[in-house]
Design an enzyme around this catalytic site. Sequence first.
Site, PDB file in Angstrom:
ATOM      1  N   ASN A 198       0.803  -1.218   0.000  1.00 37.49           N
ATOM      2  CA  ASN A 198       0.000   0.000   0.000  1.00 37.49           C
ATOM      3  C   ASN A 198       0.842   1.277   0.000  1.00 37.49           C
ATOM      4  O   ASN A 198       0.391   2.328   0.422  1.00 37.49           O
ATOM      5  CB  ASN A 198      -0.977   0.012   1.186  1.00 37.49           C
ATOM      6  CG  ASN A 198      -1.863  -1.217   1.195  1.00 37.49           C
ATOM      7  OD1 ASN A 198      -2.377  -1.630   0.149  1.00 37.49           O
ATOM      8  ND2 ASN A 198      -2.034  -1.830   2.356  1.00 37.49           N
ATOM      9  N   ARG A 199       2.071   1.130  -0.445  1.00 38.08           N
ATOM     10  CA  ARG A 199       3.010   2.259  -0.538  1.00 38.08           C
ATOM     11  C   ARG A 199       3.337   2.881   0.819  1.00 38.08           C
ATOM     12  O   ARG A 199       3.782   4.022   0.893  1.00 38.08           O
ATOM     13  CB  ARG A 199       2.480   3.341  -1.496  1.00 38.08           C
ATOM     14  CG  ARG A 199       2.327   2.849  -2.945  1.00 38.08           C
ATOM     15  CD  ARG A 199       3.671   2.369  -3.494  1.00 38.08           C
ATOM     16  NE  ARG A 199       3.609   2.005  -4.897  1.00 38.08           N
ATOM     17  CZ  ARG A 199       3.536   0.747  -5.356  1.00 38.08           C
ATOM     18  NH1 ARG A 199       3.477  -0.264  -4.484  1.00 38.08           N
ATOM     19  NH2 ARG A 199       3.535   0.501  -6.638  1.00 38.08           N
TER      20      ARG A 199
END
Length: 220
Positions: A198-199
């Site tokens: 999810n970065r």
Amino acid sequence: MTGVTHQDLDPALMRKQYRSEIVAEDSLEDDPMRQFARWFQQAANAHVFEPNAMVVSTATSDGRPSSRTVLLKQFDDRGFVFYTNYGSRKGRELAENPYVSLLFPWHPIARQVIVTGTASRTGRDETAAYFRSRPHGSQLGAWASEQSRVIASRAELDRRYAELEERYPEGERVPVPPEWGGYRVVPDAVEFWQGHENRLHDRLRYVGDGGKWRVERLCP
């Protein structure tokens, strides 16, 4: 290109989810060079191709940047060392502006190390010792190539090399080129980047502070 659509090559659609262990501040070494040594060993153990390959970014005195991939040849408490022709583009830029950035892009293990610091030439004795350790062909190549200069053709480059090979056959001592040598990059900041899902990546940066190092976490 025949058979290839734009969608196949759309970089906006190229995504990977990184699944890795969270890097906690209390898991880090007190010194960035020791932390680099740990991650460098882990990159080698993971069989990352050429873990010593780094992108070296320099800039002119008026701030025009340039980047290229160079191989790290030594690191210790004093910094990171690479070798080049001092007349090359990076050599000329470092003569104008000693500030440099190094990037180690260890993509297979979703890691990067980003170094900012100041570069200075290594001593000639240190340069000569490393030059003697290079393969014979690489020693000749350092003489044959006026790095970053325009050359008429590949044939001209090969001709230069052939002449040197005849002059200094295998087993013959090759002198160290006067315009070839090392740079040592002394870091003022070293960032350790670990990719996550999810970065929500870990970015932990060591910053020099009065002769000591402090660690700060950056938003991804």
